[in-house]
Scaffold this active site. Structure first.
Site, mmCIF file in Angstrom:
data_model
loop_
_atom_site.group_PDB
_atom_site.id
_atom_site.type_symbol
_atom_site.label_atom_id
_atom_site.label_comp_id
_atom_site.label_asym_id
_atom_site.label_seq_id
_atom_site.Cartn_x
_atom_site.Cartn_y
_atom_site.Cartn_z
ATOM 1 N N GLY A 1 0.844 -1.189 0.000
ATOM 2 C CA GLY A 1 0.000 0.000 0.000
ATOM 3 C C GLY A 1 0.875 1.233 0.000
ATOM 4 O O GLY A 1 1.037 1.928 -1.006
ATOM 5 N N CYS B 1 -8.733 21.759 18.285
ATOM 6 C CA CYS B 1 -8.590 21.998 19.721
ATOM 7 C C CYS B 1 -8.150 20.734 20.440
ATOM 8 O O CYS B 1 -8.928 20.092 21.156
ATOM 9 C CB CYS B 1 -9.893 22.546 20.282
HETATM 10 C C1 LIG Z 1 -2.437 -2.324 5.838
HETATM 11 C C2 LIG Z 1 -2.304 -3.631 5.170
HETATM 12 C C3 LIG Z 1 -1.509 -3.756 4.022
HETATM 13 C C4 LIG Z 1 -0.706 -2.622 3.449
HETATM 14 O O1 LIG Z 1 0.356 -2.273 4.252
HETATM 15 P P1 LIG Z 1 1.449 -1.228 3.695
HETATM 16 O O2 LIG Z 1 2.364 -1.066 4.825
HETATM 17 O O3 LIG Z 1 0.738 0.002 3.322
HETATM 18 O O4 LIG Z 1 2.106 -1.879 2.529
HETATM 19 C C5 LIG Z 1 -1.476 -4.975 3.386
HETATM 20 N N1 LIG Z 1 -2.176 -6.037 3.857
HETATM 21 C C6 LIG Z 1 -2.939 -5.956 4.970
HETATM 22 C C7 LIG Z 1 -3.671 -7.138 5.432
HETATM 23 C C8 LIG Z 1 -3.024 -4.751 5.659
HETATM 24 O O5 LIG Z 1 -3.776 -4.675 6.758
#
Ligand SMILES: *Cc1c(COP(=O)(O)O)cnc(C)c1O
Length: 443
Positions: free
Chosen positions: A299, A368
């Site tokens: 991600g 705040c």
């Molecule tokens: C959050 C998540 C990802 C992505 O993680 P990154 O650090 O953004 O690459 C992938 N798989 C699962 C199951 C996640 O919860």
């Protein structure tokens, strides 16, 4: 003013060391910060501040670099939608050939609407509801990553009720410490995620007995913002051992989902974290010989350094302790600094002249809450009211985690490609904010 000026010939960290590796979409053109070929003040004049901006070119480049690192392997790169779930970003990645890793029924709807092929969608998360399972089964997604025996039972019941079969990976918790902060480590035994490793064989046996469940894989997502090889190596070694155990017991394991978590650089001058090539080499080393296909769920690596949050200075408040630079973006717009103690490089959109003195400053929002800050104790030049600042590395876990606290409006998102830009989410309106609430007729 009474600001405390730093002692040495202060040079801003980013001015001396450049921007964090990976943020190349952002560069000064004649002292004005641009993303690709669009000057940030041009976007600000069009949409106002604050706003998020993303480089389409860098998002695609990151996806392709990740995918290319695994060349020769049978791998689905399923972008973790939660990192940045704007429909335009999703469509860009679906078009580039990515799959999607989703964690809710809302994300499934987003992924389908953006054009991801259902078979390229994997569904993670500890708390799927019956309604969410039904919709995913009806949509014929590629795989459910199941995180508990109770979830397996419910999925089996829902699949039977719908006359469907659920393709399943079990997420096993390998008890490995990993991730840039306690709140994003998921692979330790005390975290809520996954099935404890001691119960793995039992859980696969349950899955094999349950009707409507088709075992196909193993999932070992261990956390986020992982910068070193070591936790991944341990997770892959663990997975290799478990696959062999499972196969000896007669379970058919055809794929391993290695999860996401590859870290990015957030600080100027930072050593680039583990690169996709080295990450893929670990995968080949530990899991390459088992005749498996793979799913990866990056991600942050795809969108993080492709984006920035642009905000405007409202006031500067010098105090005996430090300067407070009060800006129009707050923790409701970007929660990472206060939630994860995250560092974001913050740079002036109009570069100050060389040798400009700097002052110890907190960059804070209007919310705040004492925790409402974007950065603490930074060396910043004097910023006049109205000056723009760019909060770099905000393309992942920025807009997606934003909220309305203090009745602040969700900020717009802008996508840039080359010399053009488009508003991919307009600024919310006060009418829409107020229309969310309903007053009972007895009031
Ligand atoms: C959050 C998540 C990802 C992505 O993680 P990154 O650090 O953004 O690459 C992938 N798989 C699962 C199951 C996640 O919860």
């Amino acid at each position: 003013m009474r600001q405390r000026q730093s002692s040495d010939k202060q040079v801003l960290a980013w001015a001396k060391q450049g921007f964090p590796p990976g943020t190349e979409a952002f560069a000064y053109k004649d002292n004005v910060l641009a993303v690709e070929n669009v000057l940030l003040p041009v976007i600000a004049a069009s949409v106002g501040t604050p706003f998020y901006v993303y480089s389409a070119t860098v998002i695609c480049r990151n996806y392709r670099a990740f995918k290319a690192a695994f060349a020769g392997l049978d791998i689905l790169v399923a972008y973790a939608v939660k990192a940045n779930s704007n429909q335009a970003v999703l469509k860009l990645l679906a078009g580039a050939g990515a799959g999607a890793d989703i964690v809710s029924g809302g994300e499934l709807r987003r992924a389908l609407a953006a054009g991801f092929h259902p078979q390229k969608i994997v569904y993670s998360g500890v708390g799927k509801t019956a309604e969410e399972m039904d919709f995913a089964l009806q949509s014929r997604i590629g795989c459910f990553n199941v995180e508990s025996p109770a979830e397996l039972q419910l999925l089996s019941a829902r699949a039977q009720a719908l006359g469907a079969e659920a393709p399943v990976s079990l997420r096993i918790n390998p008890d490995i410490a990993a991730g840039g902060h306690a709140k994003i480590a998921t692979g330790k035994a005390e975290n809520k995620f996954g099935i404890p490793q001691a119960e793995a064989l039992q859980a696969y046996a349950l899955a094999a007995r349950l009707k409507g469940i088709k075992i196909c894989g193993l999932d070992v997502h261990i956390g986020s913002q992982i910068e070193q090889a070591e936790p991944f190596a341990r997770a892959f070694a663990f997975a290799a051992g478990l696959v062999q155990d499972l196969r000896r017991q007669g379970f058919s394991i055809t794929h391993i989902d290695i999860g996401g978590g590859l870290g990015i650089a957030y600080q100027a001058g930072a050593k680039p974290p583990l690169e996709p090539g080295a990450y893929a080499a670990l995968l080949r080393q530990y899991l390459g010989g088992l005749g498996l296909s793979f799913i990866a769920e990056p991600g942050r690596f795809i969108t993080g350094n492709a984006g920035a949050l642009v905000t405007k200075v409202l006031f500067v408040k010098p105090t005996a302790a430090k300067n407070f630079i009060i800006v129009d973006a707050g923790m409701n717009d970007l929660i990472r600094p206060t939630l994860y103690d995250a560092w974001h490089e913050i740079v002036p959109v109009v570069a100050p002249p060389a040798g400009e003195p700097c002052y110890q400053s907190d960059i804070v929002g209007p919310v705040c809450e004492t925790g409402d800050y974007l950065a603490l104790d930074r060396q910043m030049p004097l910023m006049p009211a109205g000056a723009l600042l760019a909060v770099l590395s905000s393309g992942a876990y920025g807009a997606g985690m934003a909220g309305n606290y203090n009745s602040r409006l969700l900020v717009p998102e802008v996508l840039v490609e080359g010399g053009r830009f488009a508003i991919i989410r307009p600024r919310a309106t006060y009418d829409s904010l107020l229309a969310q609430d309903k007053i009972p007729d007895w009031l």
